[in-house]
Design a protein around this motif. Structure first.
Motif, short mmCIF file in Angstrom:
data_model
loop_
_atom_site.label_atom_id
_atom_site.label_comp_id
_atom_site.label_asym_id
_atom_site.label_seq_id
_atom_site.Cartn_x
_atom_site.Cartn_y
_atom_site.Cartn_z
N ARG A 52 1.68 17.84 7.74
CA ARG A 52 1.64 17.44 8.56
C ARG A 52 3.24 16.85 9.37
O ARG A 52 3.59 17.36 10.05
CB ARG A 52 1.11 15.71 8.64
N ALA A 53 4.56 16.26 7.93
CA ALA A 53 5.63 16.87 8.04
C ALA A 53 6.17 18.14 9.04
O ALA A 53 7.41 18.41 9.28
CB ALA A 53 6.24 16.71 7.10
N GLU A 54 5.86 18.85 9.04
CA GLU A 54 5.41 20.03 8.97
C GLU A 54 6.10 20.60 10.59
O GLU A 54 6.57 21.32 11.61
CB GLU A 54 5.54 21.82 8.74
N TYR A 55 5.13 19.84 11.51
CA TYR A 55 4.40 19.64 12.47
C TYR A 55 5.10 19.36 13.61
O TYR A 55 5.47 20.49 14.03
CB TYR A 55 3.18 18.46 12.60
N ARG A 56 6.10 18.91 13.64
CA ARG A 56 7.42 18.34 14.60
C ARG A 56 8.59 19.72 14.40
O ARG A 56 9.06 20.08 15.27
CB ARG A 56 8.02 17.02 14.53
N PRO A 57 8.72 19.55 12.56
CA PRO A 57 9.62 20.92 12.82
C PRO A 57 9.95 21.73 13.44
O PRO A 57 10.42 22.53 14.35
CB PRO A 57 10.50 20.60 11.51
N SER A 58 8.27 22.24 13.78
CA SER A 58 7.90 23.55 13.89
C SER A 58 7.93 24.18 15.67
O SER A 58 8.34 24.77 15.76
CB SER A 58 6.40 24.79 12.87
N SER A 79 3.85 27.63 8.79
CA SER A 79 4.18 26.49 7.94
C SER A 79 3.24 26.30 6.46
O SER A 79 4.22 26.09 4.89
CB SER A 79 3.91 25.32 8.05
N LEU A 80 1.84 26.75 6.44
CA LEU A 80 1.09 27.03 5.36
C LEU A 80 2.15 27.86 3.73
O LEU A 80 1.73 27.75 3.03
CB LEU A 80 -0.45 27.57 5.16
N GLU A 81 2.82 29.19 4.46
CA GLU A 81 3.42 29.99 3.50
C GLU A 81 4.13 28.97 3.07
O GLU A 81 3.88 29.68 1.23
CB GLU A 81 3.11 31.33 4.35
N ALA A 82 4.84 28.01 3.20
CA ALA A 82 6.20 27.79 2.39
C ALA A 82 5.53 26.88 1.73
O ALA A 82 5.84 26.50 0.69
CB ALA A 82 7.04 26.92 3.86
N LEU A 83 4.59 25.83 2.38
CA LEU A 83 3.55 25.04 1.58
C LEU A 83 3.19 25.46 -0.03
O LEU A 83 3.19 24.81 -0.97
CB LEU A 83 2.66 24.25 2.18
N LEU A 84 2.90 26.21 0.31
CA LEU A 84 1.89 27.03 -0.95
C LEU A 84 2.76 27.30 -1.72
O LEU A 84 2.63 27.41 -3.01
CB LEU A 84 0.68 28.93 -0.43
N ARG A 85 3.81 27.98 -1.39
CA ARG A 85 5.55 28.26 -2.22
C ARG A 85 5.29 26.32 -3.02
O ARG A 85 5.93 26.89 -4.34
CB ARG A 85 6.71 28.77 -2.13
N ARG A 86 5.60 26.05 -2.25
CA ARG A 86 6.31 24.69 -2.56
C ARG A 86 4.91 24.07 -3.71
O ARG A 86 5.69 23.41 -4.80
CB ARG A 86 6.39 23.87 -1.64
#
Length: 239
Positions: A52-58, A79-86
């Motif tokens: 959700r935190a990626e919502y506005r920046p994206s 956004s999901l790709e970056a989150l999976l790595r994180r």
């Protein structure tokens, strides 16, 4: 009370109408049950919050022209790709990634929502006004039984809220003055954007949007109406 000239109510969706955090968390837990040991120990509630935190920046990257127009499904997928790595999650198939992205299509409404919308619909045009794309909002409405009169999305104007073009979509389609529409949201920044575009505003707090003990949105007005939930909103608006 709403001014007598209000003819239509527009509703923010994520957080105001539906509980995104529980739905995304549930999808992660379901995927964990399917895959077993590979996903043990993932904090899916934290994963939902981070997504959700990626919502506005994206969306801001789209609005600044850094990337071409991309609907919310596309932004969620990126956004999901970056989150999976994180979160140290690997070896997900494309089908499993799609399952997570489509969790945003399968969110549950807050308990007061369906009753409140049904009552409001007796007197007003009711529609979502969301940054979610049309397919997402349609799937959500069909699953959750949300009785919208029509689906309005930022996708129609290819501008994300708080761009004025989003708020003026319904007045333009129905030949209404901006003040004949009211934006309903749990997020003051959304309501301030609507007010700048000339719409009336209603604040409905959702203290559990970010879970028990999570941050809340203070009622930083001025708003035309403040109501505890959609049922009270219907009462306040004479529906």
């Amino acid at each position: 009370m709403a001014p007598a000239e209000v003819k239509a109510l527009l509703f923010d969706v994520f957080g105001t109408t539906v509980d995104w955090r529980s739905g995304v968390t549930r999808a992660g837990e379901e995927l964990e049950r399917r895959k077993g040991e590979d996903l043990r120990g993932v904090d899916w509630a934290a994963f939902a919050d981070a997504w959700r935190a990626e919502y506005r920046p994206s969306m801001d990257r789209v609005m600044r022209g850094e990337i071409p127009w991309t609907n919310l499904d596309g932004l969620h997928r990126a956004s999901l790709e970056a989150l999976l790595r994180r979160f140290g999650i690997s070896e997900l198939s494309e089908e499993e990634k799609e399952f997570l992205v489509c969790a945003w299509h399968r969110l549950d409404p807050w308990p007061d929502v369906v009753e409140g919308l049904r009552r409001l619909r007796r007197r007003y045009i009711v529609a979502p006004l969301s940054n979610g794309n049309v397919a997402l909002l349609t799937d959500m409405a069909r699953r959750a039984g949300l009785p919208w009169d029509l689906i309005l999305s930022a996708e129609w104007v290819r501008r994300y809220k708080p761009d004025p073009a989003t708020y003026l979509l319904l007045p333009r389609l129905f030949s209404l003055r901006p003040g004949q529409a009211m934006m309903v949201a749990a997020h003051p920044d959304d309501l301030h954007g609507a007010r700048r575009a000339g719409l009336r505003t209603a604040f409905v707090p959702r203290p559990l949007e970010f879970g028990p003990g999570g941050p809340t949105q203070p009622a930083e007005g001025p708003f035309d109406v403040v109501a505890e939930d959609f049922v009270e909103l219907a009462e306040r608006l004479g529906a």
